[in-house]
Design an enzyme around this catalytic site. Structure first.
Site, PDB file in Angstrom:
ATOM      1  N   ARG A 226       0.840  -1.215   0.000  1.00 52.65           N
ATOM      2  CA  ARG A 226       0.000   0.000   0.000  1.00 52.65           C
ATOM      3  C   ARG A 226       0.872   1.262   0.000  1.00 52.65           C
ATOM      4  O   ARG A 226       0.578   2.237   0.685  1.00 52.65           O
ATOM      5  CB  ARG A 226      -0.960   0.052   1.196  1.00 52.65           C
TER       6      ARG A 226
ATOM      7  N   SER B 209     -11.045  -0.527   3.246  1.00 54.17           N
ATOM      8  CA  SER B 209     -10.339  -0.782   4.506  1.00 54.17           C
ATOM      9  C   SER B 209      -9.945   0.542   5.132  1.00 54.17           C
ATOM     10  O   SER B 209      -9.302   1.363   4.473  1.00 54.17           O
ATOM     11  CB  SER B 209      -9.064  -1.591   4.248  1.00 54.17           C
TER      12      SER B 209
ATOM     13  N   GLU C   9      -5.610   3.919   6.245  1.00 56.25           N
ATOM     14  CA  GLU C   9      -5.249   3.747   4.828  1.00 56.25           C
ATOM     15  C   GLU C   9      -5.681   4.960   4.006  1.00 56.25           C
ATOM     16  O   GLU C   9      -4.928   5.411   3.145  1.00 56.25           O
ATOM     17  CB  GLU C   9      -5.883   2.466   4.285  1.00 56.25           C
TER      18      GLU C   9
HETATM   19  C1  LIG Z   1     -15.693  -0.242  -1.133  1.00 56.06           C
HETATM   20  C2  LIG Z   1     -14.207   0.003  -1.305  1.00 56.06           C
HETATM   21  C3  LIG Z   1     -13.338  -1.066  -1.510  1.00 56.06           C
HETATM   22  C4  LIG Z   1     -11.962  -0.851  -1.687  1.00 56.06           C
HETATM   23  N1  LIG Z   1     -11.146  -1.918  -1.891  1.00 56.06           N
HETATM   24  C5  LIG Z   1      -9.817  -1.733  -2.062  1.00 56.06           C
HETATM   25  C6  LIG Z   1      -8.938  -2.845  -2.287  1.00 56.06           C
HETATM   26  O1  LIG Z   1      -9.368  -3.993  -2.351  1.00 56.06           O
HETATM   27  N2  LIG Z   1      -7.612  -2.607  -2.433  1.00 56.06           N
HETATM   28  C7  LIG Z   1      -7.090  -1.339  -2.386  1.00 56.06           C
HETATM   29  O2  LIG Z   1      -5.875  -1.190  -2.533  1.00 56.06           O
HETATM   30  N3  LIG Z   1      -7.893  -0.257  -2.185  1.00 56.06           N
HETATM   31  C8  LIG Z   1      -9.237  -0.430  -2.029  1.00 56.06           C
HETATM   32  N4  LIG Z   1     -10.060   0.650  -1.802  1.00 56.06           N
HETATM   33  C9  LIG Z   1      -9.470   2.001  -1.730  1.00 56.06           C
HETATM   34  C10 LIG Z   1      -9.554   2.789  -3.057  1.00 56.06           C
HETATM   35  O3  LIG Z   1     -10.561   2.296  -3.882  1.00 56.06           O
HETATM   36  C11 LIG Z   1      -8.238   2.752  -3.819  1.00 56.06           C
HETATM   37  O4  LIG Z   1      -7.192   3.258  -3.034  1.00 56.06           O
HETATM   38  C12 LIG Z   1      -8.319   3.572  -5.120  1.00 56.06           C
HETATM   39  O5  LIG Z   1      -7.181   3.360  -5.910  1.00 56.06           O
HETATM   40  C13 LIG Z   1      -8.488   5.071  -4.891  1.00 56.06           C
HETATM   41  O6  LIG Z   1      -8.764   5.648  -6.150  1.00 56.06           O
HETATM   42  P1  LIG Z   1      -9.522   7.023  -6.291  1.00 56.06           P
HETATM   43  O7  LIG Z   1      -9.464   7.399  -7.707  1.00 56.06           O
HETATM   44  O8  LIG Z   1     -10.884   6.910  -5.700  1.00 56.06           O
HETATM   45  O9  LIG Z   1      -8.601   7.977  -5.403  1.00 56.06           O
HETATM   46  P2  LIG Z   1      -9.069   9.250  -4.575  1.00 56.06           P
HETATM   47  O10 LIG Z   1      -9.825   8.800  -3.371  1.00 56.06           O
HETATM   48  O11 LIG Z   1      -9.719  10.237  -5.446  1.00 56.06           O
HETATM   49  O12 LIG Z   1      -7.643   9.794  -4.096  1.00 56.06           O
HETATM   50  C14 LIG Z   1      -6.874   9.073  -3.151  1.00 56.06           C
HETATM   51  C15 LIG Z   1      -5.492   9.724  -3.037  1.00 56.06           C
HETATM   52  O13 LIG Z   1      -4.783   9.565  -4.260  1.00 56.06           O
HETATM   53  C16 LIG Z   1      -4.479  10.851  -4.819  1.00 56.06           C
HETATM   54  N5  LIG Z   1      -4.687  10.747  -6.268  1.00 56.06           N
HETATM   55  C17 LIG Z   1      -5.827  10.394  -6.911  1.00 56.06           C
HETATM   56  N6  LIG Z   1      -5.610  10.387  -8.241  1.00 56.06           N
HETATM   57  C18 LIG Z   1      -4.315  10.748  -8.427  1.00 56.06           C
HETATM   58  C19 LIG Z   1      -3.496  10.948  -9.576  1.00 56.06           C
HETATM   59  N7  LIG Z   1      -3.970  10.753 -10.815  1.00 56.06           N
HETATM   60  N8  LIG Z   1      -2.209  11.327  -9.394  1.00 56.06           N
HETATM   61  C20 LIG Z   1      -1.702  11.530  -8.140  1.00 56.06           C
HETATM   62  N9  LIG Z   1      -2.437  11.376  -7.014  1.00 56.06           N
HETATM   63  C21 LIG Z   1      -3.730  10.984  -7.162  1.00 56.06           C
HETATM   64  C22 LIG Z   1      -5.437  11.818  -4.183  1.00 56.06           C
HETATM   65  O14 LIG Z   1      -4.914  13.125  -4.183  1.00 56.06           O
HETATM   66  C23 LIG Z   1      -5.555  11.246  -2.792  1.00 56.06           C
HETATM   67  O15 LIG Z   1      -4.443  11.609  -2.025  1.00 56.06           O
HETATM   68  C24 LIG Z   1     -11.446   0.466  -1.632  1.00 56.06           C
HETATM   69  C25 LIG Z   1     -12.333   1.548  -1.414  1.00 56.06           C
HETATM   70  C26 LIG Z   1     -13.701   1.307  -1.260  1.00 56.06           C
HETATM   71  C27 LIG Z   1     -14.607   2.477  -1.040  1.00 56.06           C
END
Ligand SMILES: Cc1cc2nc3c(=O)[nH]c(=O)nc-3n(C[C@H](O)[C@H](O)[C@H](O)COP(=O)(O)OP(=O)(O)OC[C@H]3O[C@@H](n4cnc5c(N)ncnc54)[C@H](O)[C@@H]3O)c2cc1C
Length: 382
Positions: free
Chosen positions: A181, A271, A374
């Site tokens: 992570r 998580s 996380e």
């Molecule tokens: C129901 C659920 C299940 C999940 N299951 C998992 C899982 O199994 N495994 C796992 O690893 N995660 C999981 N997650 C967490 C999440 O989905 C991941 O971390 C996902 O990659 C976040 O993507 P996002 O586009 O929503 O990021 P955001 O929430 O929009 O951003 C998260 C962070 O990343 C930064 N960011 C976003 N896009 C960029 C970019 N293009 N460049 C630089 N920084 C950026 C943002 O500034 C912020 O700091 C889960 C979340 C939920 C709600």
């Protein structure tokens, strides 16, 4: 003079994070820019070079990059700066070797749509990462992983805007220094202020003639669901791609880990805590039934062990649904899985944090282990 000469125009309502995050909490943003293409994103990024470390550490950078909002918890007071929402999508594929295809994905492309696209085309490598919410550009940030797979296993490189040097660069997988992570992208993000902004990501996937089989299944629960022997040699732990995707989606749904508007167990950031990695000597103090997995060694050569945050929370007395009484039922641990802190319908950010703090404190009191969040916290802390 009448009001017709000066029509009263109500100021546009500010956008709320509660409408753009999967936990559905968080206050307003100062300014909100949706970049529908890379060019527009670069305009905004060029106007927001990386501020001094002291400004970032104080949480005063005026730029917040947003993908799908699935790993983000923003304070009820909101964020006063500019939100740059990366909303551009697109996938292209190029065969690179007899059995390898590279796909390039724009940052705003919905991640699960990317996985579905590869499975439909018989490309092997991402199938175990089905059902994870968010955008493709965020996947390298915390080296997204599930069911024995991580994006670091297939990611070739990412095109990023470097806000420090104010230039476009390509970071190879090696340069991203992936960990559990973790990546250099995450380590250079301070209080939500990123140095590198991902514009597109490239993966190398396998394409073989005949029935498309998955990568070896590395997660025992998934192997058993697929009727495979988790102890069998790697090559006997493959299954048809679509079957693996379906099994992962089914397992995830049972834990509230696939977004479903009707199901409050999925109104979360997934998580809430990472699995703690501790020295083997600390892990030895835990009850023998505590799940433990080898996790390399520290700088002094002491073996490290990964623990299960869900197990620790549960055995510290915080079972499914824990914490509802602390916040009048507005938030609680998921009723399906102890690792997710969920919004039961009308929670505020502070409610989710209250439940998370209570779970963290009980784990610390019971086992002496400190859990770390996380999701990225903006304007608030645990
Ligand atoms: C129901 C659920 C299940 C999940 N299951 C998992 C899982 O199994 N495994 C796992 O690893 N995660 C999981 N997650 C967490 C999440 O989905 C991941 O971390 C996902 O990659 C976040 O993507 P996002 O586009 O929503 O990021 P955001 O929430 O929009 O951003 C998260 C962070 O990343 C930064 N960011 C976003 N896009 C960029 C970019 N293009 N460049 C630089 N920084 C950026 C943002 O500034 C912020 O700091 C889960 C979340 C939920 C709600």
């Amino acid at each position: 003079m009448t009001t017709a000469d000066f029509p009263i125009v109500a100021p546009a309502a500010p956008r709320l994070f509660s409408q753009h995050t999967t936990a559905r909490v968080g206050g307003p943003a100062g300014d909100w820019i949706v970049a529908e293409n890379e060019h527009d994103a670069l305009d905004v990024l060029q106007a927001h070079p990386l501020p001094a470390d002291s400004v970032r550490e104080a949480g005063e950078d005026t730029l917040l990059v947003l993908g799908g909002g699935s790993n983000l918890l923003v304070a009820d007071a909101g964020f006063g700066g500019t939100v740059l929402q990366l909303a551009f999508s697109g996938i292209s594929a190029e065969p690179v070797e007899t059995e390898a295809v590279e796909i390039t994905v724009a940052a705003g492309h919905d991640w699960d749509a990317v996985v579905a696209w590869t499975v439909e085309r018989g490309l092997t490598g991402l199938e175990a990462l089905s059902g994870i919410p968010g955008a493709a550009g965020a996947t390298p940030v915390q080296n997204v992983g599930a069911y024995g797979a991580e994006v670091s296993q297939t990611l070739v490189d990412a095109r990023v805007w470097d806000r420090a040097e104010e230039e476009l660069v390509v970071l190879s997988a090696e340069q991203m220094q992936f960990g559990y992570r973790d990546s250099v992208l995450k380590r250079t993000t301070v209080a939500g202020s990123p140095r590198y902004v991902v514009l597109s990501v490239r993966f190398r996937l396998t394409h073989r003639a005949g029935e498309a089989l998955s990568a070896p299944v590395r997660y025992a629960e998934l192997a058993r669901t697929l009727g495979l022997d988790p102890e069998a040699p790697e090559d006997q732990r493959r299954a048809p791609l679509q079957k693996v995707r379906n099994a992962v989606l089914q397992l995830r749904a049972g834990k509230g880990m696939v977004l479903d508007e009707q199901d409050h167990d999925t109104w979360s950031t997934g998580s809430f805590f990472t699995n703690p990695i501790v020295p083997a000597s600390a892990a030895a103090q835990l009850p023998p039934q505590a799940p433990q997995f080898p996790a390399g060694t520290d700088d002094d050569g002491e073996p490290l062990v990964k623990l299960s945050a869900a197990w620790l929370i549960d055995r510290a007395g915080c079972g499914r649904g824990f914490g509802a009484d602390l916040v009048d039922g507005r938030a609680s641990l998921s009723t399906k899985h102890t690792l997710a802190v969920t919004n039961r319908g009308d929670a505020r950010t502070e409610d989710l944090l209250t439940v998370a703090r209570a779970a963290r404190d009980r784990v610390r009191q019971t086992f002496g282990i400190t859990l770390h969040p996380e999701p990225v916290l903006i304007g608030c802390s645990l």
